[in-house]
Scaffold this active site. Structure first.
Site, PDB file in Angstrom:
ATOM      1  N   GLU A  12      -5.345-104.356 -18.216  1.00 25.64           N
ATOM      2  CA  GLU A  12      -5.083-103.501 -17.038  1.00 25.64           C
ATOM      3  C   GLU A  12      -4.139-104.252 -16.116  1.00 25.64           C
ATOM      4  OE1 GLU A  12      -8.355-101.540 -14.760  1.00 25.64           O
ATOM      5  OE2 GLU A  12      -6.923-101.650 -13.100  1.00 25.64           O
ATOM      6  N   HIS A  14      -0.476-104.384 -14.240  1.00 31.00           N
ATOM      7  CA  HIS A  14       0.450-103.355 -13.762  1.00 31.00           C
ATOM      8  C   HIS A  14       1.855-103.863 -13.472  1.00 31.00           C
ATOM      9  CE1 HIS A  14      -3.000-100.781 -13.502  1.00 31.00           C
ATOM     10  NE2 HIS A  14      -3.593-101.559 -12.623  1.00 31.00           N
ATOM     11  N   ASP A 286      -6.131-107.011 -13.645  1.00 31.48           N
ATOM     12  CA  ASP A 286      -5.623-106.062 -12.641  1.00 31.48           C
ATOM     13  C   ASP A 286      -4.462-106.702 -11.864  1.00 31.48           C
ATOM     14  OD1 ASP A 286      -5.391-103.582 -11.460  1.00 31.48           O
ATOM     15  OD2 ASP A 286      -7.382-103.588 -10.553  1.00 31.48           O
TER      16      ASP A 286
HETATM   17  C1  GRE Z   1      -5.010-101.475  -8.617  1.00 26.61           C
HETATM   18  O1  GRE Z   1      -4.640-101.169  -9.738  1.00 26.61           O
HETATM   19  O2  GRE Z   1      -5.978-102.223  -8.419  1.00 26.61           O
HETATM   20  C2  GRE Z   1      -4.289-100.938  -7.422  1.00 26.61           C
HETATM   21  C3  GRE Z   1      -3.230-100.038  -7.616  1.00 26.61           C
HETATM   22  C4  GRE Z   1      -2.579 -99.544  -6.493  1.00 26.61           C
HETATM   23  C5  GRE Z   1      -2.971 -99.931  -5.206  1.00 26.61           C
HETATM   24  C6  GRE Z   1      -4.014-100.833  -5.035  1.00 26.61           C
HETATM   25  C7  GRE Z   1      -4.680-101.339  -6.128  1.00 26.61           C
HETATM   26  O3  GRE Z   1      -2.874 -99.677  -8.868  1.00 26.61           O
HETATM   27  O4  GRE Z   1      -5.708-102.214  -5.971  1.00 26.61           O
HETATM   28 ZN    ZN Z   2      -5.484-101.362 -11.786  1.00 26.68          ZN
END
Ligand code: GRE
Ligand code: ZN
Length: 324
Positions: A12, A14, A286
């Site tokens: 996960e 990004h 994350d």
């Molecule tokens: C996350 O994936 O944890 C996330 C986002 C967008 C804003 C805040 C956030 O994808 O924590």
């Molecule tokens: Zn996320």
């Protein structure tokens, strides 16, 4: 690379695509937050350096929230295609370090099913990620079932990621605290409530009876559902509900995988292991919303045997996503 001699795959993680992001309003979470934007837009050097520093071998990349769920159908189809083509180039530059979950133009469900197939069969992606409801419509709605039919046919999972809750929810539940605690709307709680609701609704919808091999991934240790799975199951089978033999647990534990993204808690992890079994739990960070280091530092403290850590750190992801 590797941590404690173990290969580490995280799923996960990004990035942002400039064209997708150009469709968001300026108020979206994290816009301008220090260091985050730079990392969302870094698709190589800095990201890989920080993976190396932490001992992370492989990231499955996905767009950060929000994504193509909040566009009109025509725009979403065009933007998702372009973003996925660009994501493929990011992966192609470092195929030993990156995989990908594509963006789906869910505002046009049939096109989304086709784009899922293109992502998997043509672009070599591991699946797709969807961020929150599609223009206010929950993902369990029957109009989206062509996507689930295609996911099952391709044997590819769909990652259901949270997005910022809709404005009426924000107003009713959170508004008075957002000035001091904007995180309440997103990762601290707003994300969890909305995405857990999404997961529960998926089970109630009957989609897993129609598509018995459909696989769903939830982040953040299952958005708290594992902690509540006993109670949810018991309460949905009480007298007065449709079917007192309905077992929420059976569906949840058969169709869902969860990741540790942004939730590096031993008590919470052990709860998940006890409710779902180790085979359904996949380590993730994350990034860049959460830095790699606290996740990497957590690993040696996890009270699981070496074989179970192998499953958590790479084995389960390799099997689910057909990775090596
Ligand atoms: C996350 O994936 O944890 C996330 C986002 C967008 C804003 C805040 C956030 O994808 O924590
Ligand atoms: Zn996320």
């Amino acid at each position: 690379m590797a941590i404690n001699g173990k290969r580490v795959i995280v799923i996960e993680e990004h990035y942002w695509d400039r064209e997708v992001a150009s469709h968001f309003g300026p108020t979206d979470a994290m816009r301008g937050a220090s260091g985050i934007l730079e990392r969302l837009y870094d698709h190589g050097e800095l990201r890989i350096r920080e993976m190396d520093e932490a001992g992370i071998d492989f990231q499955v990349l996905s767009h950060g929230a929000p994504s193509t769920q909040r566009m009109d159908a025509e725009t979403a189809v065009k933007v998702a295609r372009g973003a996925n083509d660009r994501l493929r180039e990011i992966v192609r530059a470092h195929p030993d370090r990156f995989g990908a979950f594509g963006a789906l133009p869910t505002p046009d469900p049939r096109a989304a099913a086709d784009e899922l197939e293109r992502c998997v069969t043509k672009l070599g992606f591991q699946g797709a990620m969807v961020h929150g409801p599609t223009n206010g419509v929950w993902f369990d709605d029957k109009r989206f079932w062509p996507i689930f039919e295609r996911a099952q046919a391709l044997d590819t999972p769909i990652y259901i990621h949270p997005a910022q809750p809709n404005e009426k929810v924000a107003e009713a539940y959170y508004k008075d605290y957002l000035k001091d605690f904007p995180g309440l709307l997103t990762a601290a709680w707003g994300f969890t409530v909305e995405c857990a609701t999404q997961g529960i609704r998926m089970v109630l919808s009957g989609v897993f009876d129609k598509y018995p091999n459909l696989k769903i991934i939830l982040g953040h240790l299952g958005e708290s559902i594992p902690f509540s799975v006993w109670r949810i199951t018991q309460a949905l089978a009480r007298q007065g509900n449709r079917d007192t033999s309905f077992s929420f647990r059976d569906y949840f534990c058969r169709h869902f995988w969860i990741t540790t993204s942004g939730n590096f808690s031993n008590p919470a992890l052990l709860c998940c292991v006890m409710e779902m079994g180790i085979d359904r739990i996949i380590f993730s960070i994350d990034y860049p919303f959460v830095p790699n280091k606290p996740g990497a530092d957590w690993i040696p403290t996890i009270p699981l045997c070496s074989e179970d850590k192998d499953k958590l750190l790479h084995g389960n992801a390799q099997r689910l996503l057909k990775l090596s």
